[in-house]
Design a protein around this motif. Sequence first.
Motif, PDB file in Angstrom:
ATOM      1  N   LEU A  28       5.133   6.981   0.559  1.00  0.00           N
ATOM      2  CA  LEU A  28       4.192   7.149  -0.547  1.00  0.00           C
ATOM      3  C   LEU A  28       3.922   5.809  -1.232  1.00  0.00           C
ATOM      4  N   ILE A  29       5.037   5.097  -1.444  1.00  0.00           N
ATOM      5  CA  ILE A  29       4.891   3.800  -2.111  1.00  0.00           C
ATOM      6  C   ILE A  29       4.043   2.842  -1.254  1.00  0.00           C
ATOM      7  N   ALA A  30       4.375   2.834   0.059  1.00  0.00           N
ATOM      8  CA  ALA A  30       3.624   1.952   0.965  1.00  0.00           C
ATOM      9  C   ALA A  30       2.143   2.295   0.983  1.00  0.00           C
ATOM     10  N   ARG A  31       1.849   3.583   1.062  1.00  0.00           N
ATOM     11  CA  ARG A  31       0.442   4.001   1.082  1.00  0.00           C
ATOM     12  C   ARG A  31      -0.261   3.627  -0.221  1.00  0.00           C
ATOM     13  N   THR A  32       0.419   3.856  -1.330  1.00  0.00           N
ATOM     14  CA  THR A  32      -0.198   3.500  -2.620  1.00  0.00           C
ATOM     15  C   THR A  32      -0.510   2.013  -2.645  1.00  0.00           C
ATOM     16  N   LYS A  33       0.458   1.242  -2.100  1.00  0.00           N
ATOM     17  CA  LYS A  33       0.266  -0.225  -2.101  1.00  0.00           C
ATOM     18  C   LYS A  33      -0.979  -0.622  -1.273  1.00  0.00           C
ATOM     19  N   SER A  34      -1.066  -0.018  -0.083  1.00  0.00           N
ATOM     20  CA  SER A  34      -2.225  -0.396   0.757  1.00  0.00           C
ATOM     21  C   SER A  34      -3.518   0.051   0.090  1.00  0.00           C
ATOM     22  N   LEU A  35      -3.460   1.192  -0.597  1.00  0.00           N
ATOM     23  CA  LEU A  35      -4.653   1.654  -1.329  1.00  0.00           C
ATOM     24  C   LEU A  35      -5.033   0.641  -2.418  1.00  0.00           C
ATOM     25  N   ASP A  36      -3.999   0.149  -3.111  1.00  0.00           N
ATOM     26  CA  ASP A  36      -4.256  -0.855  -4.149  1.00  0.00           C
ATOM     27  C   ASP A  36      -4.890  -2.106  -3.540  1.00  0.00           C
ATOM     28  N   ALA A  37      -4.317  -2.483  -2.339  1.00  0.00           N
ATOM     29  CA  ALA A  37      -4.851  -3.678  -1.675  1.00  0.00           C
ATOM     30  C   ALA A  37      -6.341  -3.499  -1.353  1.00  0.00           C
ATOM     31  N   LEU A  38      -6.676  -2.326  -0.854  1.00  0.00           N
ATOM     32  CA  LEU A  38      -8.093  -2.052  -0.540  1.00  0.00           C
ATOM     33  C   LEU A  38      -8.950  -2.136  -1.793  1.00  0.00           C
ATOM     34  N   LYS A  39      -8.408  -1.530  -2.850  1.00  0.00           N
ATOM     35  CA  LYS A  39      -9.154  -1.537  -4.120  1.00  0.00           C
ATOM     36  C   LYS A  39      -9.385  -2.986  -4.584  1.00  0.00           C
TER      37      LYS A  39
END
Length: 369
Positions: free
Chosen positions: A117-128
């Motif tokens: 979950l943390i990893a996915r949130t991080k990649s989402l943040d990176a995309l944002k």
Amino acid sequence: MSKSLRLSEKWFRRGLWLVALVFASFLIGLGGTIVNDLPKVERVLQLDDFIDLAAAGPLRSTIKSSEEKELAASRELDQVRLQLTAAQQASANARETFGNWIATRRATAQPDQDPELIARTKSLDALKQKEDEAQRKVAAQRQIVLDARQAEQRARESLAVLERAAQEKLEAEYRRVELRVFGYRLALTLPLLVVAGWLFVKKRKGTYWPFVWGFIFFALFAFFVELVPYLPSYGGYVRYVVGILATVLVGRYAIVALNRYLARQKLAEQQPDQVRREELSYDTALTRLGKGVCPGCERPVDLKNNEIDFCPHCGIGLFDHCGQCETRKSAFSKFCHACGTSALPRVPLASAASSADSFTPGGPAQPAV
Ligand SMILES: [Zn+2]
Ligand SMILES: [Zn+2]
């Protein structure tokens, strides 16, 4: 000009008029060639001859560089817009996937999945973050385009002020040039016109009249075609004033000529019959008789009426009788049409008769009145 009634002479005169026209046309051609071959006295003027180049140069280069900058920036803007769209798309896709995943996770409630979950949130943040980055780039390019456009506009406005001032100077200079060109043309055509006027007054009936008339036509052509269109206008004032002057001059000449003709005619009508007859040329008299007017006063007379021997207006003898055969004949013909006797020897006879008619013991020196 066509006072003669001789057929060949008439045709000769027509031919000579043709000579006059041809002579005029060659003179016109020669004049045109000379004018064309004259060194060009005026060079073409441009706006740049009058603009403040020290001020206009930097403005022009600013406009140029701003235009280039704007063009490059808009190209770049297109690129970053594309990047932004891609980033937005990627971000949106990732968010959707993440939403689905989180929903599944809630349903299964597996705590071992927290690191993911943390990893996915991080990649989402990176995309944002990428999306934000692209957004910033777009904004920056827009700013560059806007700056370039405004700089160009400012430069153009300042340049327009300079150009307006230069335009006024250019127009003033054009008016001066116009006046100078007119001056040159006047200097060329006025002497021609003066010579033509002198020829018209003095030589138009001389032996070489075809050349005189050819020159007059040439001078008139030079005046009306080479000069008048270059007359400076000054809002029409000059043209109208020159037109008025020319009309007054021509009109005055015509009026004076008319009065002189009338005075001459009046004087002639006071002369004795014989003197008047001698002053009239044979051909002139015949032409006037042919037109049904009195050769002496040019008023209409009924020549077919056998009763009329004298002009009722001026008293000149129109018909007389042959000294030999007494046939009634024109007083202007040189020979009797009935017997062929010359009318000339009759002259002393006639004057003798007239002096006998009005005989006064005073003296024989009477005919010269
Ligand atoms: Zn008459
Ligand atoms: Zn006769």
